[in-house]
Design a protein around this motif. Structure first.
Motif, PDB file in Angstrom:
ATOM      1  N   TYR A  54      43.932 -47.574 153.692  1.00 13.28           N
ATOM      2  CA  TYR A  54      44.718 -48.342 152.810  1.00 13.28           C
ATOM      3  C   TYR A  54      43.971 -48.376 151.216  1.00 13.28           C
ATOM      4  N   CYS A  55      42.708 -48.786 151.303  1.00 11.80           N
ATOM      5  CA  CYS A  55      41.594 -48.767 150.293  1.00 11.80           C
ATOM      6  C   CYS A  55      41.890 -47.571 149.385  1.00 11.80           C
ATOM      7  N   PHE A  56      41.732 -46.499 150.161  1.00 12.76           N
ATOM      8  CA  PHE A  56      41.797 -45.162 149.207  1.00 12.76           C
ATOM      9  C   PHE A  56      43.067 -44.953 148.797  1.00 12.76           C
ATOM     10  N   VAL A  57      44.134 -44.998 149.438  1.00 18.35           N
ATOM     11  CA  VAL A  57      45.546 -44.809 148.911  1.00 18.35           C
ATOM     12  C   VAL A  57      45.691 -45.672 147.712  1.00 18.35           C
ATOM     13  N   SER A  58      45.450 -46.948 148.144  1.00 21.70           N
ATOM     14  CA  SER A  58      45.760 -47.937 146.952  1.00 21.70           C
ATOM     15  C   SER A  58      44.940 -47.741 145.869  1.00 21.70           C
ATOM     16  N   LEU A  59      43.693 -47.233 145.717  1.00 27.69           N
ATOM     17  CA  LEU A  59      43.003 -47.014 144.621  1.00 27.69           C
ATOM     18  C   LEU A  59      43.438 -45.627 143.985  1.00 27.69           C
ATOM     19  N   ALA A  66      47.996 -39.245 134.137  1.00 26.37           N
ATOM     20  CA  ALA A  66      48.141 -37.456 133.644  1.00 26.37           C
ATOM     21  C   ALA A  66      47.180 -36.772 134.518  1.00 26.37           C
ATOM     22  N   THR A  67      46.251 -37.269 134.759  1.00 34.45           N
ATOM     23  CA  THR A  67      45.079 -36.298 135.644  1.00 34.45           C
ATOM     24  C   THR A  67      44.934 -36.696 137.089  1.00 34.45           C
ATOM     25  N   THR A  68      45.590 -37.723 137.578  1.00 37.09           N
ATOM     26  CA  THR A  68      45.564 -38.033 139.065  1.00 37.09           C
ATOM     27  C   THR A  68      46.408 -37.837 139.704  1.00 37.09           C
ATOM     28  N   ASP A  69      46.247 -37.630 140.936  1.00 31.61           N
ATOM     29  CA  ASP A  69      47.461 -37.316 141.843  1.00 31.61           C
ATOM     30  C   ASP A  69      47.079 -37.829 143.302  1.00 31.61           C
ATOM     31  N   ALA A  70      47.960 -38.856 143.499  1.00 33.93           N
ATOM     32  CA  ALA A  70      47.650 -39.682 144.844  1.00 33.93           C
ATOM     33  C   ALA A  70      47.902 -38.846 146.194  1.00 33.93           C
ATOM     34  N   SER A  71      48.742 -37.871 145.953  1.00 33.19           N
ATOM     35  CA  SER A  71      48.933 -36.686 147.127  1.00 33.19           C
ATOM     36  C   SER A  71      47.529 -36.141 147.706  1.00 33.19           C
ATOM     37  N   ARG A  72      46.610 -36.018 146.800  1.00 29.23           N
ATOM     38  CA  ARG A  72      45.383 -35.100 146.899  1.00 29.23           C
ATOM     39  C   ARG A  72      44.687 -35.909 147.667  1.00 29.23           C
ATOM     40  N   VAL A  73      44.619 -37.286 147.360  1.00 32.53           N
ATOM     41  CA  VAL A  73      43.671 -38.429 148.189  1.00 32.53           C
ATOM     42  C   VAL A  73      44.356 -38.517 149.454  1.00 32.53           C
ATOM     43  N   VAL A 115      50.973 -48.396 154.283  1.00 31.74           N
ATOM     44  CA  VAL A 115      50.570 -49.705 153.403  1.00 31.74           C
ATOM     45  C   VAL A 115      49.936 -49.600 152.085  1.00 31.74           C
ATOM     46  N   GLY A 116      49.185 -48.366 151.932  1.00 35.87           N
ATOM     47  CA  GLY A 116      48.731 -48.219 150.566  1.00 35.87           C
ATOM     48  C   GLY A 116      49.796 -48.113 149.510  1.00 35.87           C
TER      49      GLY A 116
END
Length: 163
Positions: A54-59, A66-73, A115-116
């Motif tokens: 949850y912490c990693f996804v929420s972060l 523009a430079t981040t992508d939650a799917s990579r996490v 949850v994230g």
């Protein structure tokens, strides 16, 4: 002071108490089933895996731009949890043990990811499904010897189930 708290909540702390509570409750339910039956990955491990995910996804969602992508996490979580689960599995003669525990860890990471992304209802649904599968298949195995044949055979000297 209120501006500072808002700044803290919006930019420094991407976590919220409701989501932390959902992650803890879902993982507690799954971990309790594992602990009651003496299986690996009990309550503590379950809570830590789910809340950590949850912490990693929420972060990652709080940093999206523009430079981040939650799917990579999420992809890295799936890979990391896969390695973690593989560490639970071992070969004992003809039988590979720990596959269900590894699968439960995979499901805990999925619940933490839900949850994230704030899909709390889906997290409770998957938690319920996971526990029903764990309890339901165990119940069916005790009822029917047919489900315990081949590699699923009870190794306590019960040879009548062998095919």
């Amino acid at each position: 002071m209120q501006e500072f708290i808002t700044l803290l909540n919006d930019y420094i702390l991407p976590l919220n108490l409701k989501s932390i509570g959902v992650a803890v409750l879902c993982s507690l339910i799954i971990g309790l089933e594992r602990q009651i039956f003496g299986k690996p990955a009990g309550i503590r491990t379950s809570i830590l895996i789910c809340v950590g995910t949850y912490c990693f996804v929420s972060l990652s969602t709080s940093l999206m731009g523009a430079t981040t992508d939650a799917s990579r996490v999420v992809g890295q979580i799936v890979t990391g949890i896969g390695f973690f689960g593989a560490g639970l599995m071992f070969n004992n003669g003809e039988i590979v043990q720990g596959v269900t525990s590894a699968s439960v860890i995979w499901m805990l990471a999925a619940v933490g990811s839900l949850v994230g992304f704030e899909f709390h209802g889906a997290a409770f649904l998957i938690t319920t499904l996971t526990v029903l599968v764990l309890l339901g298949v165990d119940f069916l195995e005790r009822l029917g010897t047919r489900l315990k044949s081949g590699v699923h055979k009870d190794r306590n000297g019960d040879e009548e189930n062998a095919d």
